[in-house]
Scaffold this active site. Sequence first.
Site, PDB file in Angstrom:
ATOM      1  N   CYS A  94      -3.766  23.425  -8.896  1.00 26.91           N
ATOM      2  CA  CYS A  94      -4.457  24.672  -8.583  1.00 26.91           C
ATOM      3  C   CYS A  94      -5.892  24.359  -8.179  1.00 26.91           C
ATOM      4  O   CYS A  94      -6.425  23.307  -8.476  1.00 26.91           O
ATOM      5  CB  CYS A  94      -4.449  25.584  -9.814  1.00 26.91           C
ATOM      6  N   HIS A 103      26.876  -3.113  -0.511  1.00 26.93           N
ATOM      7  CA  HIS A 103      27.409  -2.732  -1.827  1.00 26.93           C
ATOM      8  C   HIS A 103      27.641  -1.234  -1.935  1.00 26.93           C
ATOM      9  O   HIS A 103      27.531  -0.656  -3.010  1.00 26.93           O
ATOM     10  CB  HIS A 103      26.461  -3.233  -2.928  1.00 26.93           C
ATOM     11  N   LYS A 163       7.387   8.644   3.664  1.00 27.74           N
ATOM     12  CA  LYS A 163       6.559   9.292   4.688  1.00 27.74           C
ATOM     13  C   LYS A 163       7.404  10.197   5.565  1.00 27.74           C
ATOM     14  O   LYS A 163       7.069  11.348   5.819  1.00 27.74           O
ATOM     15  CB  LYS A 163       5.857   8.236   5.554  1.00 27.74           C
ATOM     16  N   GLU A 213       7.992   3.005   1.336  1.00 27.60           N
ATOM     17  CA  GLU A 213       6.921   3.914   1.785  1.00 27.60           C
ATOM     18  C   GLU A 213       7.288   4.554   3.117  1.00 27.60           C
ATOM     19  O   GLU A 213       7.044   5.750   3.311  1.00 27.60           O
ATOM     20  CB  GLU A 213       5.597   3.150   1.894  1.00 27.60           C
ATOM     21  N   ARG A 231      -4.687  21.296  -1.902  1.00 23.00           N
ATOM     22  CA  ARG A 231      -4.048  21.055  -3.203  1.00 23.00           C
ATOM     23  C   ARG A 231      -2.691  21.746  -3.308  1.00 23.00           C
ATOM     24  O   ARG A 231      -1.962  21.544  -4.265  1.00 23.00           O
ATOM     25  CB  ARG A 231      -4.977  21.526  -4.323  1.00 23.00           C
ATOM     26  N   GLU A 280       9.002  13.265   3.434  1.00 19.81           N
ATOM     27  CA  GLU A 280       8.121  14.276   2.810  1.00 19.81           C
ATOM     28  C   GLU A 280       7.442  15.166   3.847  1.00 19.81           C
ATOM     29  O   GLU A 280       7.043  16.283   3.534  1.00 19.81           O
ATOM     30  CB  GLU A 280       7.102  13.633   1.884  1.00 19.81           C
ATOM     31  N   TRP A 318      -0.742  26.979  -7.844  1.00 20.82           N
ATOM     32  CA  TRP A 318       0.513  26.280  -7.528  1.00 20.82           C
ATOM     33  C   TRP A 318       1.410  26.555  -8.717  1.00 20.82           C
ATOM     34  O   TRP A 318       1.176  26.032  -9.808  1.00 20.82           O
ATOM     35  CB  TRP A 318       0.253  24.792  -7.347  1.00 20.82           C
ATOM     36  N   ASN A 345      -6.425  25.654 -14.257  1.00 21.09           N
ATOM     37  CA  ASN A 345      -5.626  24.600 -13.620  1.00 21.09           C
ATOM     38  C   ASN A 345      -5.106  23.719 -14.742  1.00 21.09           C
ATOM     39  O   ASN A 345      -5.878  23.196 -15.537  1.00 21.09           O
ATOM     40  CB  ASN A 345      -6.471  23.774 -12.647  1.00 21.09           C
ATOM     41  N   GLY A 346      -3.770  23.582 -14.829  1.00 18.88           N
ATOM     42  CA  GLY A 346      -3.171  22.743 -15.870  1.00 18.88           C
ATOM     43  C   GLY A 346      -1.962  23.454 -16.461  1.00 18.88           C
ATOM     44  O   GLY A 346      -1.475  24.439 -15.926  1.00 18.88           O
ATOM     45  N   LYS A 364      -1.081  17.846  -3.205  1.00 25.89           N
ATOM     46  CA  LYS A 364      -1.788  16.591  -3.010  1.00 25.89           C
ATOM     47  C   LYS A 364      -1.935  15.836  -4.327  1.00 25.89           C
ATOM     48  O   LYS A 364      -1.834  14.632  -4.368  1.00 25.89           O
ATOM     49  CB  LYS A 364      -3.169  16.838  -2.402  1.00 25.89           C
TER      50      LYS A 364
HETATM   51  C1  AGP Z   1       2.638  10.367  -1.090  1.00 23.92           C
HETATM   52  O1  AGP Z   1       2.509  10.627   0.312  1.00 23.92           O
HETATM   53  C2  AGP Z   1       2.725  11.634  -1.901  1.00 23.92           C
HETATM   54  N1  AGP Z   1       1.648  12.512  -1.619  1.00 23.92           N
HETATM   55  C3  AGP Z   1       2.903  11.375  -3.389  1.00 23.92           C
HETATM   56  O2  AGP Z   1       4.030  10.567  -3.551  1.00 23.92           O
HETATM   57  C4  AGP Z   1       1.719  10.655  -4.088  1.00 23.92           C
HETATM   58  O3  AGP Z   1       1.635   9.326  -3.643  1.00 23.92           O
HETATM   59  C5  AGP Z   1       1.974  10.679  -5.596  1.00 23.92           C
HETATM   60  O4  AGP Z   1       2.022  12.024  -6.016  1.00 23.92           O
HETATM   61  C6  AGP Z   1       0.896   9.919  -6.410  1.00 23.92           C
HETATM   62  O5  AGP Z   1      -0.345  10.540  -6.231  1.00 23.92           O
HETATM   63  P1  AGP Z   1      -1.670   9.751  -6.755  1.00 23.92           P
HETATM   64  O6  AGP Z   1      -1.770   8.499  -5.952  1.00 23.92           O
HETATM   65  O7  AGP Z   1      -2.804  10.707  -6.508  1.00 23.92           O
HETATM   66  O8  AGP Z   1      -1.467   9.460  -8.216  1.00 23.92           O
END
Ligand code: AGP
Length: 611
Positions: free
Chosen positions: A2, A507, A488, A484, A27, A491, A78, A104-105, A606
Amino acid sequence: MCGIVGYTGTTKAARILLDGLERLEYRGYDSAGICVSDGNREHPLQAWKVKGRLQALRDATGNGEQVPGFSGIGHTRWATHGEPNTENAHPHLSGGGKVAVVHNGIIENYQELRQKLEGKGYVFQSETDTETIAHLLNEYDKGDPIDAIVRTVMHLRGSFALGILFEDRPGEVYGVRRDSPLIAAVSDEGAFIASDVPAILPYTRKVTYLDNMEIVCLHKDGLTFYNMDGEPIEKEFTTVSWDVEAAEKGGYAHFMLKEIHEQPKALEDTIRPHIQDGKLVLSELGMTDDEIRGIRRIQMAACGSAWHVCMTAKYIFERLARIPVDVDLASEFRYRDPVLEEGTLLMVVSQSGETADSLAALRYGKAQGMLSLAIVNVVGSSIAREADRVFYTAAGPEIAVATTKAYSAQLAACYMLAMHFGLVRKVMAEEDYLRHITALSRLPEQIEQILQQEARMQWLAGKYANTRDAFFIGRGLDYASVLEGALKLKEISYIHAEAYAAGELKHGTISLIEKGSMVMSVATQHDLLEKEISNMVEVHARGATLLAVTYDGNYAMEDQADFTIYIPKTEDVFYPSLVVVPLQLLAYYVSLARGIDVDKPRNLAKSVTVE
Ligand code: AGP
């Protein structure tokens, strides 16, 4: 997740709150609201709340112009408890408008608190955990706001950053935090609190980061901080070096593209300060040579792309420093009852430094007596401040949900740590060390070279934008890289993409390969090339459309792949930094071709500050 903004000063609050929330949109959120304190009215606390985007809140308040009052709090939510709607949107008020709060939390004991409060006659308007905080504040407000806050937070289990208004304290805004980030700042216009720096950058660069269980009061003369005993405390301020435009898009269509292009600078800024006279200098890390020689094992924990960095780092620390490495998903680590031996170094990797699972893993490891080292991008973040040692990456603000430059900077941090450890432990020959330093210093310019292929990647993305499934395969370090690459793509394009160790295909997974299946093969590790090519032959023979990433000169790939992407040559251990760039560009342009909001993909945030 949030976003919180609070303000009091000489300017009308509503517009400052709305603009601040807009700079926190990255965020991720699904509803928003503001509450202002206009001391002249019968009920001075007035709130506006909407479901959906901030624009709806601007529309509801005449872009803030219709809203009186020079102090207030704002929030982008959020959803965690209760669906996204106006009732669950923050701020939450209590006592007929005596107190308002944004949060937030996650409050873990909110159900039990709710039952007690309902027993006292409180009627809840929402399904949220936050509303319990509003009613507790009202319950404990006997005229002393600090006392009311202390008594309230003592009842809360879980994480919170709060912005608070009290009806009888016009012109004052309060903040308090535990485990969720909260910054405070002051400028000529007034005093601010926020979840993150971009919200207040247009007004001031001098900020302070509240520590857990610290309270801040924003008032007409600035800021006053208190501890849980209600005693005033002093706080140090730091100057944020980011410019406002650094947190804006800088002329690019999306933050993600801007941040892909910022990777040469992110690497340069992360590496350069640590190379002096051709050698690595990691003195700011504060790890003594004895501590480094005493490491018997490294235990890494992280989430998402940061976990992919750890998967890469495992190969690198074991190869360059001969230290055994275990890697865990942070969300799994503390629940598997790990056997942690003496001499284990806990390494946590996190861009935001606020990821709840990673913070919990850090705390768990510290509680087990482990020396902790965090690789973090956000100065002053919770993980950075709680780890024993911190290696800050210098990627600058990363706004796009999909990480790119921070991921690359984290890789560079791992390279430097592994080389430094290898040299100190005398398992890396000086000549190899110096050769790797030279190669490391070249990475920024090599990434710049790869970025010249952007148009080619955009063309490729257009060809495969309607792929239903995508498979990424690689061996050794290339396997860590394709983890990775797959994330990418999935997501930000919502295409189902999976990464596989190339040797694992036979396998089971190869049964999924059929005519037209898209397979991306990454082949840079010299000792594994032949085996990678045989895996490519296997999938090609089954009708797959085969793309490949390999280093300049390895033209044998053309015999197998339908489309080959070449990257400059470097040391084997550094290829992950080069391989990831075309994979980022591919994902970006596929997402664009599919008309998706690249910077804010659905369901994602984020910084995942809830478990
Ligand atoms: C990666 O593109 C994502 N946004 C997500 O997997 C991110 O890497 C993960 O949430 C970890 O975030 P952080 O590096 O802020 O801990």
